[in-house]
Design an enzyme around this catalytic site. Sequence first.
Site, PDB file in Angstrom:
ATOM      1  N   ARG A  65      -0.325  35.758   0.698  1.00  0.00           N
ATOM      2  CA  ARG A  65      -1.554  36.165   0.012  1.00  0.00           C
ATOM      3  C   ARG A  65      -2.408  36.922   1.020  1.00  0.00           C
ATOM      4  O   ARG A  65      -2.066  37.016   2.200  1.00  0.00           O
ATOM      5  CB  ARG A  65      -2.282  34.990  -0.657  1.00  0.00           C
ATOM      6  CG  ARG A  65      -2.185  33.642  -0.035  1.00  0.00           C
ATOM      7  CD  ARG A  65      -2.877  33.483   1.296  1.00  0.00           C
ATOM      8  NE  ARG A  65      -4.205  34.030   1.347  1.00  0.00           N
ATOM      9  CZ  ARG A  65      -4.827  34.394   2.441  1.00  0.00           C
ATOM     10  NH1 ARG A  65      -4.223  34.292   3.636  1.00  0.00           N
ATOM     11  NH2 ARG A  65      -6.037  34.898   2.434  1.00  0.00           N
ATOM     12  N   GLY A  66      -3.540  37.470   0.521  1.00  0.00           N
ATOM     13  CA  GLY A  66      -4.362  38.325   1.370  1.00  0.00           C
ATOM     14  C   GLY A  66      -3.983  39.772   1.077  1.00  0.00           C
ATOM     15  O   GLY A  66      -2.792  40.115   1.074  1.00  0.00           O
ATOM     16  N   ALA A  67      -5.012  40.606   0.834  1.00  0.00           N
ATOM     17  CA  ALA A  67      -4.764  41.953   0.294  1.00  0.00           C
ATOM     18  C   ALA A  67      -3.742  42.782   1.092  1.00  0.00           C
ATOM     19  O   ALA A  67      -2.744  43.254   0.524  1.00  0.00           O
ATOM     20  CB  ALA A  67      -6.088  42.684   0.135  1.00  0.00           C
ATOM     21  N   ARG A 112      -0.311  40.527  -8.941  1.00  0.00           N
ATOM     22  CA  ARG A 112      -1.724  40.141  -8.802  1.00  0.00           C
ATOM     23  C   ARG A 112      -2.575  41.398  -9.037  1.00  0.00           C
ATOM     24  O   ARG A 112      -2.245  42.456  -8.507  1.00  0.00           O
ATOM     25  CB  ARG A 112      -1.997  39.544  -7.415  1.00  0.00           C
ATOM     26  CG  ARG A 112      -1.241  38.226  -7.186  1.00  0.00           C
ATOM     27  CD  ARG A 112      -1.739  37.493  -5.962  1.00  0.00           C
ATOM     28  NE  ARG A 112      -3.045  36.912  -6.178  1.00  0.00           N
ATOM     29  CZ  ARG A 112      -3.780  36.356  -5.202  1.00  0.00           C
ATOM     30  NH1 ARG A 112      -3.331  36.335  -3.960  1.00  0.00           N
ATOM     31  NH2 ARG A 112      -4.964  35.829  -5.463  1.00  0.00           N
ATOM     32  N   GLN A 165      -8.246  28.379   1.602  1.00  0.00           N
ATOM     33  CA  GLN A 165      -7.755  29.322   2.619  1.00  0.00           C
ATOM     34  C   GLN A 165      -8.518  29.192   3.933  1.00  0.00           C
ATOM     35  O   GLN A 165      -7.965  29.410   5.007  1.00  0.00           O
ATOM     36  CB  GLN A 165      -7.897  30.774   2.106  1.00  0.00           C
ATOM     37  CG  GLN A 165      -6.929  31.166   1.013  1.00  0.00           C
ATOM     38  CD  GLN A 165      -7.541  30.999  -0.360  1.00  0.00           C
ATOM     39  OE1 GLN A 165      -8.414  30.160  -0.577  1.00  0.00           O
ATOM     40  NE2 GLN A 165      -7.095  31.793  -1.314  1.00  0.00           N
ATOM     41  N   ASP A 175     -10.713  42.589  -0.968  1.00  0.00           N
ATOM     42  CA  ASP A 175      -9.516  42.871  -1.762  1.00  0.00           C
ATOM     43  C   ASP A 175      -9.574  44.258  -2.382  1.00  0.00           C
ATOM     44  O   ASP A 175      -8.535  44.861  -2.681  1.00  0.00           O
ATOM     45  CB  ASP A 175      -9.340  41.809  -2.846  1.00  0.00           C
ATOM     46  CG  ASP A 175      -8.859  40.523  -2.203  1.00  0.00           C
ATOM     47  OD1 ASP A 175      -9.711  39.779  -1.685  1.00  0.00           O
ATOM     48  OD2 ASP A 175      -7.629  40.303  -2.160  1.00  0.00           O
ATOM     49  N   ASN A 229     -14.032  40.306  -3.188  1.00  0.00           N
ATOM     50  CA  ASN A 229     -13.375  39.426  -2.205  1.00  0.00           C
ATOM     51  C   ASN A 229     -13.323  38.019  -2.805  1.00  0.00           C
ATOM     52  O   ASN A 229     -13.777  37.793  -3.932  1.00  0.00           O
ATOM     53  CB  ASN A 229     -14.131  39.449  -0.870  1.00  0.00           C
ATOM     54  CG  ASN A 229     -13.348  38.775   0.246  1.00  0.00           C
ATOM     55  OD1 ASN A 229     -12.150  39.034   0.419  1.00  0.00           O
ATOM     56  ND2 ASN A 229     -13.973  37.893   0.994  1.00  0.00           N
ATOM     57  N   LYS A 230     -12.762  37.105  -2.070  1.00  0.00           N
ATOM     58  CA  LYS A 230     -12.555  35.732  -2.541  1.00  0.00           C
ATOM     59  C   LYS A 230     -13.803  35.156  -3.191  1.00  0.00           C
ATOM     60  O   LYS A 230     -14.913  35.341  -2.681  1.00  0.00           O
ATOM     61  CB  LYS A 230     -12.115  34.883  -1.341  1.00  0.00           C
ATOM     62  CG  LYS A 230     -11.851  33.430  -1.622  1.00  0.00           C
ATOM     63  CD  LYS A 230     -10.903  33.183  -2.769  1.00  0.00           C
ATOM     64  CE  LYS A 230      -9.574  33.883  -2.642  1.00  0.00           C
ATOM     65  NZ  LYS A 230      -8.792  33.898  -3.900  1.00  0.00           N
TER      66      LYS A 230
HETATM   67  O1  MRU Z   1      -6.350  34.903  -3.227  1.00  0.00           O
HETATM   68  P1  MRU Z   1      -6.118  35.395  -1.820  1.00  0.00           P
HETATM   69  O2  MRU Z   1      -5.909  34.301  -0.838  1.00  0.00           O
HETATM   70  O3  MRU Z   1      -5.044  36.452  -1.779  1.00  0.00           O
HETATM   71  O4  MRU Z   1      -7.478  36.100  -1.445  1.00  0.00           O
HETATM   72  C1  MRU Z   1      -7.615  36.632  -0.162  1.00  0.00           C
HETATM   73  C2  MRU Z   1      -8.958  37.183   0.116  1.00  0.00           C
HETATM   74  O5  MRU Z   1      -9.837  37.185  -0.721  1.00  0.00           O
HETATM   75  C3  MRU Z   1      -9.149  37.837   1.451  1.00  0.00           C
HETATM   76  O6  MRU Z   1     -10.448  37.650   1.913  1.00  0.00           O
HETATM   77  C4  MRU Z   1      -8.876  39.346   1.319  1.00  0.00           C
HETATM   78  O7  MRU Z   1      -7.630  39.553   0.723  1.00  0.00           O
HETATM   79  C5  MRU Z   1      -8.923  40.042   2.604  1.00  0.00           C
HETATM   80  S1  MRU Z   1      -7.506  39.697   3.571  1.00  0.00           S
HETATM   81  C6  MRU Z   1      -7.511  40.601   4.979  1.00  0.00           C
END
Ligand code: MRU
Length: 349
Positions: free
Chosen positions: A45-47, A88, A197, A238, A248-249
């Site tokens: 996970r993470g963009a 996603r 996370q 994201d 973002n999250k």
């Molecule tokens: O749902 P996730 O864990 O994929 O969400 C991740 C985030 O929101 C991060 O802050 C974002 O992707 C930046 S990662 C460098």
Amino acid sequence: MLPTIEWKDDTVVMIDQRKLPASEVYVTCKTAKEVAKAITTMVIRGAPAIGVAAAMGIALGMRKSSATGTKQFATEFQRICDLMAGTRPTAVNLFWAIERMKRTFAAAAQNGGSVAEITERLVSEAHAIHDEDVASCRSMGAHGATLVPDSAKILTHCNAGALATAGYGTALGVIRAAAESGKKITVLADETRPFLQGARLTAWELVKDGIDTTVITDNMAASMMRLGHVDLVVVGADRIAANGDVANKIGTYGVAVLAREHGIPFYVAAPISTVDLHTPDGSRIPIEERNDREVTHMGSARLTPEGAHVRNPAFDVTPSKYVTAIITERGIARAPYEESLAQLVGSGQ
Ligand code: MRU
């Protein structure tokens, strides 16, 4: 640091982020379908990491293809791109990586490449996307570290670290670069309900790096700011709309509003691949709603009564007016973001 994602002997290997920090186990994907499932189920996970995974998943799918002619190969390619695009919806890096793979395919096919030649191009493009992501995190870190005072107390939300990228991290890249330059920083990591996370992944990464880290529950951030325990906030993104609104999250918006109230700078660190100039503002960013179970359960234990409704939007949008600056690998953007972001995106073309 263990690699987040790796191409190994025609498989894609990822550290299973659902299991951290309790155990460090790896998932080996042998097909594009398995990579897609790993993205959907948050193994990875993470963009930026999702973008790299999608590119490798496409390359893997084509490597395993039994198509003999380019026409059948192209049909399969499109099917696998669609599969990845359905994993996603919010992180634009996913769609950016798929587009890049499509351009690579088109260029190789136009040059009269055979199935084997096109496959080679796709595999090397996926590797390039991986390597460039690490390089851009390093560069983001160098730019961002200039904004971090010595002895700064930094708050971050979610995990925008090595695990969320091909390595080093975006927000955590800024933190790492500041620490590497000798600044005596300390970090407050928001736990980040419901997937944790922050508590699980950010704390795991930073403790491994020897960076002083304190985990707080999300509802402690306001008080920490009022008591003077936060000098700046840095988070990842994201998707960043053309006007600088940041998805973002979930919970990031609240942190940004709190930072404004307390006069604390709120920085966003993200690669140019997260900037989506086709999306004019944050209201147009699709927000993923995830499974209720992430909220109703902690592991196998139920937290909420049967019958209570649940909401689980995975992201929120922070209006650009709360964003002090956006740190990218090409430099730092400030308001008005329509101009500064367009200029940074254009500078790479
Ligand atoms: O749902 P996730 O864990 O994929 O969400 C991740 C985030 O929101 C991060 O802050 C974002 O992707 C930046 S990662 C460098």
